[in-house]
Every structure is written in structure tokens, then in C-alpha cells.
Design a protein around this motif. Structure first.
Motif, short mmCIF file in Angstrom:
data_model
loop_
_atom_site.label_atom_id
_atom_site.label_comp_id
_atom_site.label_asym_id
_atom_site.label_seq_id
_atom_site.Cartn_x
_atom_site.Cartn_y
_atom_site.Cartn_z
N ILE A 13 0.84 -1.21 0.00
CA ILE A 13 0.00 0.00 0.00
C ILE A 13 0.87 1.25 0.00
N ALA A 14 1.80 1.32 0.95
CA ALA A 14 2.66 2.50 1.05
C ALA A 14 3.57 2.63 -0.16
N THR A 15 4.09 1.51 -0.64
CA THR A 15 4.99 1.54 -1.80
C THR A 15 4.27 2.02 -3.05
N LEU A 16 3.05 1.54 -3.23
CA LEU A 16 2.28 1.94 -4.42
C LEU A 16 1.94 3.43 -4.38
N ILE A 17 1.48 3.91 -3.24
CA ILE A 17 1.13 5.33 -3.14
C ILE A 17 2.37 6.20 -3.36
N ALA A 18 3.49 5.80 -2.74
CA ALA A 18 4.73 6.58 -2.89
C ALA A 18 5.23 6.52 -4.33
N ALA A 19 5.16 5.35 -4.96
CA ALA A 19 5.63 5.23 -6.34
C ALA A 19 4.80 6.07 -7.29
#
Length: 369
Positions: free
Chosen positions: A357-363
Motif C-alpha cells: 500500500i505505502a509503496t504503491l502510493i509513494a511510487a
């Protein structure tokens, strides 16, 4: 100014949450009386000045002399009997020990003092000061924000969640509200940055995952929340209608919040650093590289989470497994032991889902458009 405004907003939310019981649940007259009971003056501090006799057999006891340090008998000397089953060295009173005693009077009006426990607040104060000092020396300004965030979390717990539950509010619903406020406190700990916005959004979504997981796993495991003696004491007074299962689930969600904070902020920072290293990366490339870092984080944190929960319930786990009276499978079926396993699974599930979740939003935020 932005930091000040965010801090003020969080504090206002905290105060509003503290008043929430009157909105979310009608406070019973009995609960209000419990909240308004003044601190009893029958509990005083004393100091052990002399030991007359010791019997360190199975039913261990001591005859000691104490000097009262607070209350109407300050400075006076009294004898006191101290008894404890199979007393250990750490439980034995020594000359110079500061202790907490309960004061009562007999039918002749003669004062009598009973040992309750050793006085620990001075040691706690210095432990906290040493912790703060280590944090400030190593973490510098970042530690200040983290400590402020910690203080806000403690205030929410002590002046928000606990009073609301005592007033009759549903502990699970109260914890959900508190989780949102604690998440907003990330702005205090980490400042107002794009990565903090990412962390807040990711943590809110991860909390939703934790709520779903806690409902599912407690249902599958048939947990009741009544596995320990503490809950029986809670229900012996005005909290007799407390929903123990919801109380258990709220504790699991609170336990997951701390590790979620670590995961989402670390992932947001990692993806941002990858972007700074090569701003030509697309969001898919950032996601793939960020997930590679995140998987390593998952592997270490799941083990950390298990050890943290196992350590907290270590005595209960040993007692459940080492009894020798019942088969191993029946010992493992013990509800208290299952609670700790489910607590670990809930936190780990939220942790695992928080990484993508965090990786996708940050990416998506930092990737080349």
C-alpha cells in the motif's frame, strides 16, 4: 507556522476525543461516579527503617519498622507485618526501601499500616529521563518530534480511550477513532512533507486492513476475551457490561499501530530516496525496487512482532505449556496462548499489506509522469 498549526489541530482533536463519550454513548450514573471518585488518602508512602525478624520458609514473612513519609502520620514510626507466599529476594523488604502502604484503624482507633508494593515512581522518572537523553543525543531534532508524538499518543490513551471505555462506550469503536487521531500525529513526529502525507494515507488504509483481520481471526479462533483474570476484575464493578471480545480486538488494533507507523514511513522514505537517486524511474520501476526493500522489512518485523508479544505474555505461555497435566495439543489450545498468536497474526497481516500500500502510493507520487 505549519508545524504549530498541525500540533494545535492534533491537540484540539485529542480534546474533542476526550469529550466523545458524551456523544457516542450515554454515560451511566454509576460510571460518572467512578470517574469522580477522589484519590483515597488512605494510601501513603513509607520507608523501611528496621527489620526485626525474617522467616523465609515457604510462607515467608517479615516483621519490620516503617517511617511514614506522607499523610497525617508523617514522621511517625510504626511496626508492620509483611507476608508473601514463597517470597523471593526481589520481593523481600530491605532497610531503606520506599514502599506504598494502606492505612486503616482498628476498633480502638489505633492506626495500622499494610504493605501494598514498593514505591517505583522515582525509578520510573529517571528511566524516562535516561531514555529521553539517549534519544536526543542520537536522534537530535527528529527525536523531539517523535517524543511529542509519543506524548500525544499517551494523552489519547489516558484521557481519551480509557475514560470513554469506563463511561460505557464500545472499546472497539473508541479505538477506531483513536487510531485516526494517532495517525494524524505522524505530522508531529515527521513534519509536513510529501512522504508524511503518503504515510498518513497508507496507515489509514492499513488500519482498515487490521480491523478486517481482527474481526476475521477472532471469529475463526472463537476468542471470547475472557482468558485472563484481569477481565474478571474489570467486570466485578461498574464495568460489568463491558464487551470483553471488543476490548480484546481493540487491544490488538492498538498493538498493530506502532509497527504500522514504522513500515509506512520507512517505505515512503525508501521510495523517495530511490526517486532522488534516479528521477527517471517510472512509478512501476519505483514500485518494484521499493517492494524489494519492503520484503526485507517484512521478514524482520514479523519476527520482531512475535517476540514482542511473546515476551509480554511469557509467564502465561510457560504456564500453559509446562503444566504437564494435560496433553500438549490441549495446552496449545489455551485461549490465553491463542490470543497472543492471533495478536501476532493480526499485526503481521496489517504489516504485510501496509508494505505494498505505502509503496504503491509513494511510487505513484514520486514516479516520472
Amino acid at each position: 507556522m505549519k508545524k504549530i498549526s498541525i500540533a494545535a489541530s492534533v491537540l484540539v482533536l485529542t480534546l474533542a476525543f476526550n469529550l466523545a463519550p458524551s456523544i457516542v454513548s450515554a454515560q451511566s450514573e454509576k460510571a460518572e461516579q467512578v470517574n469522580q471518585v477522589p484519590v483515597s488518602s488512605d494510601y501513603e508512602r513509607a520507608k523501611v527503617t528496621k527489620i526485626f525478624r525474617e522467616d523465609l520458609a515457604d510462607n515467608s514473612s517479615q516483621e519490620v519498622e516503617i517511617k511514614i513519609l506522607t499523610g497525617p502520620d508523617t514522621g511517625k514510626i510504626f511496626p508492620m507485618h509483611h507476608e508473601f507466599f514463597k517470597i523471593q529476594k526481589s520481593q523481600k523488604l530491605e532497610i531503606g526501601n520506599e514502599i506504598v502502604v494502606s492505612h486503616s484503624t482498628d476498633e480502638n482507633g489505633k492506626p495500622n499500616y499494610i504493605f501494598l508494593e514498593k514505591y517505583r515512581l522515582v525509578g520510573l522518572f529517571w528511566s524516562v529521563m535516561i531514555f529521553f537523553a539517549i534519544g536526543l543525543i542520537i536522534g537530535k531534532r527528529k527525536t523531539i518530534g517523535a517524543l511529542i508524538g509519543l506524548i500525544i499518543t499517551i494523552l489519547i490513551l489516558v484521557y481519551g480511550i480509557i475514560p470513554a471505555v469506563i463511561a460505557g462506550a464500545d472499546p472497539l469503536f473508541v479505538t477506531m477513532i483513536a487510531s485516526v487521531i494517532i495517525t494524524l500525529a505522524l505530522y508531529i513526529s515527521h513534519g509536513i512533507h510529501t512522504r508524511t502525507h503518503i504515510s498518513v494515507a497508507s496507515m489509514l488504509l492499513s488500519i482498515l486492513v487490521a480491523i478486517i483481520a481482527v474481526y476475521l481471526f477472532t471469529y475463526l479462533s472463537h476468542l471470547t476475551g475472557a482468558a485472563t483474570e484481569d477481565v474478571y476484575f474489570l467486570q466485578s464493578g461498574p464495568l460489568k457490561n463491558l464487551d470483553l471480545k471488543n476490548l480484546l480486538m481493540s487491544g490488538m488494533i492498538l498493538g498493530a499501530l506502532g509497527v504500522l507507523d514504522d513500515v509506512v514511513t520507512a517505505q515512503a522514505a525508501a521510495v523517495e530516496e530511490l526517486h532522488r537517486a534516479n528521477n527517471e524511474f517510472s512509478w512501476k520501476q519505483l514500485y518494484i525496487r521499493g517492494m524489494s526493500i519492503g520484503r526485507e522489512h517484512i521478514a524482520s518485523l514479523i519476527n520482531t512482532l512475535f517476540l514482542a508479544y511473546a515476551g509480554a505474555a511469557f509467564a502465561g505461555i510457560i504456564m500453559a505449556i509446562s503444566s504437564g497435566v494435560v496433553p500438549v495439543w490441549l495446552a496449545l489450545n489455551n485461549e490465553q496462548l491463542i490470543e497472543e498468536i492471533i495478536r501476532t497474526i493480526v499485526g503481521s497481516t496489517a504489516l504485510i499489506c501496509a508494505v505494498p500500500i505505502a509503496t504503491l502510493i509513494a511510487a505513484r507520487t514520486f514516479g516520472k509522469k
